[in-house]
Design a protein around this motif. Structure first.
Motif, PDB file in Angstrom:
ATOM      1  N   CYS A  38       8.871 -19.513  44.253  1.00 17.79           N
ATOM      2  CA  CYS A  38       8.724 -19.993  45.624  1.00 17.79           C
ATOM      3  C   CYS A  38       7.271 -20.382  45.878  1.00 17.79           C
ATOM      4  O   CYS A  38       6.365 -19.615  45.575  1.00 17.79           O
ATOM      5  N   LYS A  40       5.775 -20.477  48.562  1.00 16.84           N
ATOM      6  CA  LYS A  40       5.228 -19.629  49.633  1.00 16.84           C
ATOM      7  C   LYS A  40       4.947 -18.217  49.154  1.00 16.84           C
ATOM      8  O   LYS A  40       3.837 -17.719  49.273  1.00 16.84           O
ATOM      9  N   CYS A  41       5.972 -17.550  48.598  1.00 15.54           N
ATOM     10  CA  CYS A  41       5.827 -16.120  48.316  1.00 15.54           C
ATOM     11  C   CYS A  41       5.849 -15.800  46.820  1.00 15.54           C
ATOM     12  O   CYS A  41       5.596 -14.664  46.438  1.00 15.54           O
ATOM     13  N   CYS A  74      14.548 -20.240  49.151  1.00 18.21           N
ATOM     14  CA  CYS A  74      13.972 -19.005  48.608  1.00 18.21           C
ATOM     15  C   CYS A  74      14.912 -17.854  48.911  1.00 18.21           C
ATOM     16  O   CYS A  74      15.506 -17.793  49.977  1.00 18.21           O
ATOM     17  N   GLU A  76      13.846 -14.792  48.840  1.00 21.45           N
ATOM     18  CA  GLU A  76      13.030 -13.648  49.263  1.00 21.45           C
ATOM     19  C   GLU A  76      12.228 -13.872  50.538  1.00 21.45           C
ATOM     20  O   GLU A  76      11.618 -12.949  51.059  1.00 21.45           O
ATOM     21  N   CYS A  77      12.156 -15.116  51.015  1.00 21.44           N
ATOM     22  CA  CYS A  77      11.441 -15.383  52.273  1.00 21.44           C
ATOM     23  C   CYS A  77      12.139 -16.566  52.952  1.00 21.44           C
ATOM     24  O   CYS A  77      13.041 -17.165  52.386  1.00 21.44           O
ATOM     25  N   TYR A  79      11.401 -19.579  53.284  1.00 16.74           N
ATOM     26  CA  TYR A  79      11.046 -20.922  52.808  1.00 16.74           C
ATOM     27  C   TYR A  79      12.265 -21.767  52.441  1.00 16.74           C
ATOM     28  O   TYR A  79      13.131 -21.330  51.677  1.00 16.74           O
TER      29      TYR A  79
HETATM   30 ZN   LIG Z   1       9.706 -17.319  49.212  1.00 17.19          ZN
END
Ligand SMILES: [Zn+2]
Length: 159
Positions: A38, A40-41, A74, A76-77, A79
């Motif tokens: 990702c 982002k994260c 994503c 996990e977040c 995004y």
């Molecule tokens: Zn993410």
């Protein structure tokens, strides 16, 4: 997508003399679903090719290579993104350091095939069987070091 092993990968016939105007990719086929980091994260993000939807693999001749077919989600977040090209993808989520070249896989099914191959388990009939020709010499030579890393990773993601 950024190739973790860079120029060391086998090329598919492009000799650099200008004989071909097409960009060459690491593989003649890529899966429809790619696991990337990702932006982002850094977690697991799913890149889904929407042009080739319904097919497990995208071949050389698919229009999808020239478009921006990826939808990114994503896991996990929050995004999300759409209209991303293959070149616009970050890098593979599944990457492992061993004693040689970085070992990487497009997604967990691909990784499973490589893992089995290194463990001397037959991959005959596996949907990703044909990718075994792209398994690097280093991965085989130093397989114990990669197997250890893959097992740590699998354990982590099965929490
Ligand atoms: Zn993410």
């Amino acid at each position: 997508m950024k190739n973790p092993t860079g120029t060391k990968l086998r090329k598919t016939g492009f000799d650099g003399s200008g004989g071909s105007t097409h960009i060459r990719y690491d593989h003649k086929r890529r899966p429809n679903l790619i696991h990337i980091k990702c932006p982002k994260c850094g977690g697991l993000a799913l890149a889904q090719d929407q042009v080739s939807e319904g097919n497990e693999f995208v071949g050389d001749l698919s229009q999808s290579w020239y478009e921006s077919p990826f939808k990114i989600t994503c896991t996990e977040c929050p995004y999300r993104n759409e209209g991303v090209s293959y070149d616009g993808l970050t890098e593979p989520y599944h990457q492992f350091k061993g004693r040689g070249d970085i070992l990487w896989a497009y997604n967990s099914t691909h990784l499973e095939m490589i893992y089995k191959y290194l463990k001397n388990v037959s991959v005959k009939g596996h949907p990703y069987e044909f990718y075994q020709t792209y398994i690097h010499g280093d991965w085989i030579k130093y397989k114990e070091t990669y197997i250890k890393e893959i097992e740590k990773h699998l354990f982590k993601t099965r929490k």
